[in-house]
Design an enzyme around this catalytic site. Structure first.
Site, PDB file in Angstrom:
ATOM      1  N   PRO A   1      -7.884 -12.546   4.945  1.00  0.00           N
ATOM      2  CA  PRO A   1      -8.927 -11.570   4.589  1.00  0.00           C
ATOM      3  C   PRO A   1      -8.417 -10.734   3.411  1.00  0.00           C
ATOM      4  O   PRO A   1      -7.512  -9.918   3.564  1.00  0.00           O
ATOM      5  CB  PRO A   1      -9.069 -10.700   5.847  1.00  0.00           C
TER       6      PRO A   1
ATOM      7  N   ASP B   1      -3.177  -9.276   2.099  1.00  0.00           N
ATOM      8  CA  ASP B   1      -3.696  -9.779   3.368  1.00  0.00           C
ATOM      9  C   ASP B   1      -3.941  -8.577   4.270  1.00  0.00           C
ATOM     10  O   ASP B   1      -2.986  -7.958   4.763  1.00  0.00           O
ATOM     11  CB  ASP B   1      -2.644 -10.732   3.968  1.00  0.00           C
ATOM     12  N   HIS B   2      -5.211  -8.268   4.488  1.00  0.00           N
ATOM     13  CA  HIS B   2      -5.534  -7.039   5.219  1.00  0.00           C
ATOM     14  C   HIS B   2      -5.221  -7.155   6.710  1.00  0.00           C
ATOM     15  O   HIS B   2      -5.292  -6.182   7.451  1.00  0.00           O
ATOM     16  CB  HIS B   2      -7.011  -6.684   5.011  1.00  0.00           C
ATOM     17  N   ARG B   3      -4.836  -8.349   7.175  1.00  0.00           N
ATOM     18  CA  ARG B   3      -4.418  -8.452   8.577  1.00  0.00           C
ATOM     19  C   ARG B   3      -3.084  -7.746   8.775  1.00  0.00           C
ATOM     20  O   ARG B   3      -2.782  -7.268   9.859  1.00  0.00           O
ATOM     21  CB  ARG B   3      -4.267  -9.928   8.977  1.00  0.00           C
TER      22      ARG B   3
ATOM     23  N   VAL C   1      -1.447  -5.836   5.880  1.00  0.00           N
ATOM     24  CA  VAL C   1      -1.248  -4.704   4.964  1.00  0.00           C
ATOM     25  C   VAL C   1      -2.489  -3.817   4.994  1.00  0.00           C
ATOM     26  O   VAL C   1      -3.611  -4.315   4.850  1.00  0.00           O
ATOM     27  CB  VAL C   1      -1.024  -5.235   3.528  1.00  0.00           C
TER      28      VAL C   1
END
Ligand code: CAO
Length: 428
Positions: free
Chosen positions: A222, A398-400, A402
């Protein structure tokens, strides 16, 4: 040189896990040529690199069975050689596995009617170190069409088990089902010729690999991209002054080399950006090394050589390594191993001229820095507008793993380091 000896077949050897066929990118010999041992006969393109296939014996080429552009399979006869003694030069074929029980690969070259030339280990095309994996895991990966090198191993020393392969495939399927439409592979194209003339060309291996990797990264990660800018007026004048010495020695210190050094320092400050997310293993993998991949634009497409241990090298060392590797990337001489193991990637499009863009995270890394062209801009400083050299920065992550605040801190730290490079030099 042996003349008039038996005719021997040179077949395409095993090139590595899951490589069943390759494209011939160059044929370096012709019928009638007298070959020397070790002389490259053809160059082939795997998904990640070009490899030269050398002649393991000397002799005369009597038949050439492949041409540039052919798609050939492992074991396919490439050419026939008259003369030369395979028997005296052949070493037993070795298993390609390192640090694991041998995976019992098929012989490098198989025997048919004619005697076959086998590659001694030192003549095998080099394709990088194999990962440790149980033979049953390799077999399963092959069966499922998965590159074993991409599977995270959870056994001792990172050894890959069947369960690791299954977990990896599950994560791919979960990511890809949602993204199948995005990759476009499953969608039917209209007949474009109804609107005008068209021409079809085949995908090269590199384009195919890039397409698969980008789709997979896009579908797995994501993405969020955050933008910032750095005033590099001071850095640029320092770089120009400093450059006199390396330039005189034929080595130029470029913006990219400085960025690699500064980003390596940022990764030490913000280790989360130097890690990987292992959802199947319910863990974050923290890497204690800093290996930075650099996107290089080549005539064949995008390649990403990796500058290893960038945190402990100085800018001049990094610059000369980058120049050298980018040159070899463009000359098709990079080895696959030199494009693996990166912990973070930099994509500098500034030399080509652009501002902000959204780079795709080079999974399994968790972030990538896109760099645009530095431009003279009027900036309000000390109660007046002043011309300053402004560098556009785009960080995708990677918003999972960070969060936005992490990314803002990372990007600001990097921008400030670019603005005040001397402070950093004092620290390192
Ligand atoms: N802003 C302004 N000028 C820049 C710049 C930037 N961000 N980056 C490079 N430049 C300048 C350099 O200083 C150099 O100028 P001089 O010749 O006057 O010194 C010129 O542009 C050319 O630089 P370079 O390309 O020779 O060297 P580099 O180390 O800066 O870049 C590399 C090396 C490999 C990153 C670059 O050649 C390249 O291939 N870039 C494309 C990367 C790419 O394709 N990314 C997209 C990936 S996703 O599809």
């Amino acid at each position: 040189m042996i003349v008039g000896g038996p005719v021997q077949e040179l077949k395409l050897p095993e090139l590595g896990e899951n490589i069943e066929s390759v494209e011939v990118s160059a044929v370096m010999v012709a019928v009638g040529d007298q070959l020397q041992r070790d002389q490259p006969v053809i160059e082939v393109e795997t998904e990640k690199a070009s490899l030269e296939v050398p002649a393991p014996v000397e002799g005369k080429v009597t038949e050439l069975l492949v041409s540039k552009g052919d798609q050939i399979k492992v074991g396919q006869v490439v050419l026939r050689i008259e003369g030369g003694s395979a028997a005296t030069e052949v070493a037993p074929a070795q298993a390609a596995t390192v640090g694991a029980e041998p995976a019992a690969p098929p012989p490098l070259l198989r025997q048919d009617d004619a005697p076959v030339v086998t590659f001694p280990a030192k003549h095998k095309p080099k394709i990088g170190r194999a990962v440790p994996a149980a033979p049953s895991a390799r077999a399963l990966a092959r069966q499922l069409g998965v590159d074993i090198n991409e599977v995270p191993g959870h056994g001792p020393g990172g050894r890959i088990s069947r369960d690791d392969v299954k977990a990896y495939v599950k994560s791919l399927v979960q990511g890809r089902v949602a993204g199948a439409a995005v990759s476009g592979a499953a969608q039917e194209l209209p007949d474009f010729s109804q609107w005008g003339e068209i021409e079809r060309t085949s995908l090269t291996n590199i384009r195919r690999a890039t397409a698969a990797h980008m789709s997979s990264a896009w579908n797995t990660v994501p993405h969020v991209t955050q933008f910032d800018r750095a005033d590099i007026t001071q850095l640029e004048s320092m770089r120009k002054r400093f450059n006199k010495r390396p330039e005189a020695a034929g080595r130029k210190m470029t913006v990219t080399a400085v960025l690699i050094k500064l980003v390596a320092s940022a990764l030490k400050q913000f280790p989360k950006f130097n890690s990987s997310l292992d959802l199947a293993g319910d863990a974050v993998v923290h890497k204690k090394y800093v290996h930075i991949g650099v996107a290089v634009d080549t005539p064949r497409g995008l390649l990403v050589p990796v500058v290893r241990d960038a945190d402990v090298k100085n800018v001049e060392q990094i610059a000369s390594e980058l120049n050298e590797m980018a040159g070899r990337a463009r000359d098709r001489k990079l080895k696959p191993d030199e494009m693996r193991g990166g912990t973070f990637t930099i994509s500098n499009l500034g030399g080509l001229g652009t501002t902000y863009f959204s780079p795709i995270v080079n999974w399994p890394e968790v972030a990538i820095l896109g760099v645009g062209r530095a431009e003279q801009t009027a900036i309000w400083v000390d109660d007046r507008f002043q011309p300053r050299l402004i560098l556009p920065l785009s960080l995708s992550y990677d918003h999972r793993l960070v969060d936005g605040a992490d990314a803002a801190r990372f990007l600001r730290w990097t921008a400030e380091a670019l603005e005040q490079p001397k402070l950093l030099l004092l620290k390192d």
